[in-house]
Scaffold this active site. Structure first.
Site, mmCIF file in Angstrom:
data_model
loop_
_atom_site.group_PDB
_atom_site.id
_atom_site.type_symbol
_atom_site.label_atom_id
_atom_site.label_comp_id
_atom_site.label_asym_id
_atom_site.label_seq_id
_atom_site.Cartn_x
_atom_site.Cartn_y
_atom_site.Cartn_z
ATOM 1 N N TYR A 52 0.863 -1.189 0.000
ATOM 2 C CA TYR A 52 0.000 0.000 0.000
ATOM 3 C C TYR A 52 0.893 1.230 0.000
ATOM 4 C CZ TYR A 52 -5.027 -0.443 0.218
ATOM 5 O OH TYR A 52 -6.343 -0.596 -0.129
ATOM 6 N N GLU A 54 -0.340 4.863 -0.422
ATOM 7 C CA GLU A 54 -1.073 6.123 -0.584
ATOM 8 C C GLU A 54 -0.122 7.308 -0.517
ATOM 9 O OE1 GLU A 54 -3.023 3.867 1.449
ATOM 10 O OE2 GLU A 54 -5.115 4.533 1.259
ATOM 11 N N ASP A 200 -7.104 13.048 -24.932
ATOM 12 C CA ASP A 200 -7.167 11.653 -24.477
ATOM 13 C C ASP A 200 -6.607 10.820 -25.625
ATOM 14 O OD1 ASP A 200 -7.827 9.046 -23.953
ATOM 15 O OD2 ASP A 200 -9.861 9.460 -23.250
ATOM 16 N N THR A 226 -4.654 5.468 -21.584
ATOM 17 C CA THR A 226 -4.536 4.160 -20.955
ATOM 18 C C THR A 226 -3.189 3.608 -21.397
ATOM 19 O OG1 THR A 226 -5.734 3.247 -22.844
ATOM 20 C CG2 THR A 226 -6.984 3.551 -20.813
ATOM 21 N N LYS A 229 -3.435 -0.236 -24.669
ATOM 22 C CA LYS A 229 -3.918 -0.364 -26.058
ATOM 23 C C LYS A 229 -2.698 -0.439 -26.977
ATOM 24 C CE LYS A 229 -8.407 1.726 -25.119
ATOM 25 N NZ LYS A 229 -8.412 2.511 -23.865
ATOM 26 N N ARG A 235 -3.067 -3.085 -17.919
ATOM 27 C CA ARG A 235 -4.195 -2.173 -17.671
ATOM 28 C C ARG A 235 -3.698 -1.041 -16.788
ATOM 29 N NH1 ARG A 235 -8.757 -3.576 -20.544
ATOM 30 N NH2 ARG A 235 -7.589 -5.099 -21.736
HETATM 31 N N1 DSN Z 1 -13.269 0.091 -24.372
HETATM 32 C C1 DSN Z 1 -12.314 0.945 -25.051
HETATM 33 C C2 DSN Z 1 -12.351 0.714 -26.513
HETATM 34 O O1 DSN Z 1 -12.604 -0.406 -26.904
HETATM 35 O O2 DSN Z 1 -12.094 1.615 -27.293
HETATM 36 C C3 DSN Z 1 -12.507 2.360 -24.724
HETATM 37 O O3 DSN Z 1 -12.587 2.517 -23.359
#
Ligand code: DSN
Length: 419
Positions: A52, A54, A200, A226, A229, A235
């Site tokens: 942890y 914080e 974003d 994120t 991707k 994640r």
């Molecule tokens: N779920 C993602 C996507 O497939 O683009 C976006 O959050």
């Protein structure tokens, strides 16, 4: 997989093996998915999971954080290197995923009910960009811009709306937009109306890191992404914010970066997931290598090849093609819905997601399109030649009744390009 899990939990072991097999035996064309390295997987399952922490490096609320500090600082430094940034950018690596990252930015820079602008979900935006069913649409006042008849963002519309509505923040970011974004134009509009400019870049972060899409950093005040991707990490999320741009919070001048750190913790979250931070650091380390640059460019080459081959087979693509990692097929001329197409493709081992097309007359649950992307198949080593084969398999799966030949084609590709 380590033998420990097998010894202690057979049910979960079986399900993990089933999922691994599913991934190995199917072609994943969902543009937001990818295949992480074993190094990333190992870091996610490391001892950092037990801690942890914080707070932020040097300012934690629990003891025992000397090493957690080091991993967080390493991830921040690598994030700056990957996107070629100096110390004028603060990096927060603690937001748990994309929506919480966006929420933290709104929480820091907007008051409840404030106006902000983003791309309509049905035109390729994201739920957290002000959709009415999402917190972002319920707590703030979203003004949405869309795309024109060709499926392209109309920067004149963005300009007109911004001048009329005077939003406090303008957001550029997409989840189903096949073309490049003109960050310079967005930035100029935001500057003119004195709005914060937020990007974003979740879908295209890996392309930006590789130099296969222009960078938003020369123009933006805040950039979220994120990490799982095109960036090909675990994640998680990163929030980049200017250290040298000040705002007033409770009558005190603080930098945007500091305000966002406080919005993440203690504003919205408790302890960060240090194991994810470690894995983000690993993925960023991989993204600094020359191979990743090649990878990012190959994703785009593959997407263009797939789009071209699909068009030659009679498919209609929103905007007429792609400049990035994804494309949207408008199925209205094929007499099949997005949902039917998704199911037919899954039955032969091709995994895609159904998607609305701009100004869709059908519902998001059974829309008119499907969305395809190349990050995952490019990670497997496929190139333009294989994209042509995939286009043919998609065409056959959606137009023919016999599926055995198509299944064999998918199997051959999966065996040749193993995970
Ligand atoms: N779920 C993602 C996507 O497939 O683009 C976006 O959050």
């Amino acid at each position: 997989m380590s033998g420990e899990l097998k010894k202690s939990d057979v049910e979960v072991t079986i399900l993990i093996a089933e999922e691994t097999k599913r991934q190995q035996e199917t072609l994943d064309l969902i543009p937001s998915e990818n295949i992480v390295s074993h190094a990333v997987l190992e870091a996610v399952g490391s001892s950092f999971i037990n801690k942890y922490s914080e707070g932020y490096p040097g300012k934690r609320y629990y003891a025992g954080n000397a090493v957690a500090d080091k991993i967080e600082i390493l991830a921040q430094e690598r994030a700056r290197k990957v996107f070629r940034l100096g110390k004028e950018w603060g990096v927060n690596v603690q937001a748990l995923s994309g929506s919480p990252a966006n929420m933290a930015v709104y929480f820091a820079l907007l008051q409840l009910g404030d106006k902000f602008m983003g791309l309509n979900l049905s035109c390729g935006g994201h739920l957290s960009h002000g959709d009415p069913v999402n917190f972002s649409g319920r707590l703030f006042k979203p003004i949405h811009y869309g795309v024109d008849k060709k499926g392209l963002i109309d920067y004149n519309e963005v300009h007109t709306l911004a001048r009329r509505e005077k939003p406090k923040l303008i957001l550029a970011g997409t989840t189903a937009y096949p073309r490049t974004l003109d960050f310079k134009k967005f930035g100029k509009i935001a500057k003119e109306v004195k709005a914060f400019f937020m990007v974003d870049m979740a879908h295209i972060a890996g392309l930006i890191a590789a130099g296969a899409h222009s960078s938003p950093f020369p123009y933006a005040d805040v950039v979220t992404t994120t990490t799982h991707k095109t960036l090909r990490g675990p994640r998680g999320a990163l929030i980049f914010a200017r250290n040298d741009k000040m705002i007033k919070v409770n009558e005190k001048e603080v930098s945007i970066a500091r305000a966002i750190d406080r919005a993440v913790f203690p504003g919205l979250q408790g302890g960060p997931h240090d194991n994810q931070t470690a894995a983000i650091a690993v993925a960023l380390g991989e993204a600094m290598r020359p191979e990743f640059k090649k990878y990012g460019h190959q994703i785009v080459k593959n997407a263009k090849a797939l789009a071209h081959a699909l068009q030659k087979l009679g498919f209609q693509l929103v905007s007429g093609g792609t400049d990035n990692h994804l494309m949207l097929i408008d199925l209205t001329n094929m007499g099949i819905s997005g949902r039917e197409a998704q199911d037919k493709l899954e039955a032969v081992g091709i995994v895609v997601n159904r998607n609305t097309i701009p100004y869709d007359t059908r519902s998001p649950f059974d829309p008119s399109g499907i969305r395809l992307g190349t990050p995952s198949v490019t990670t497997r080593g496929m190139k333009e030649k294989e994209m042509k084969v995939i286009a043919e398999l998609i065409h056959e799966a959606l137009t023919k009744d016999t599926v055995s030949g198509i299944k064999r084609g998918v199997k051959d590709l999966c065996q040749k390009f193993r995970i």
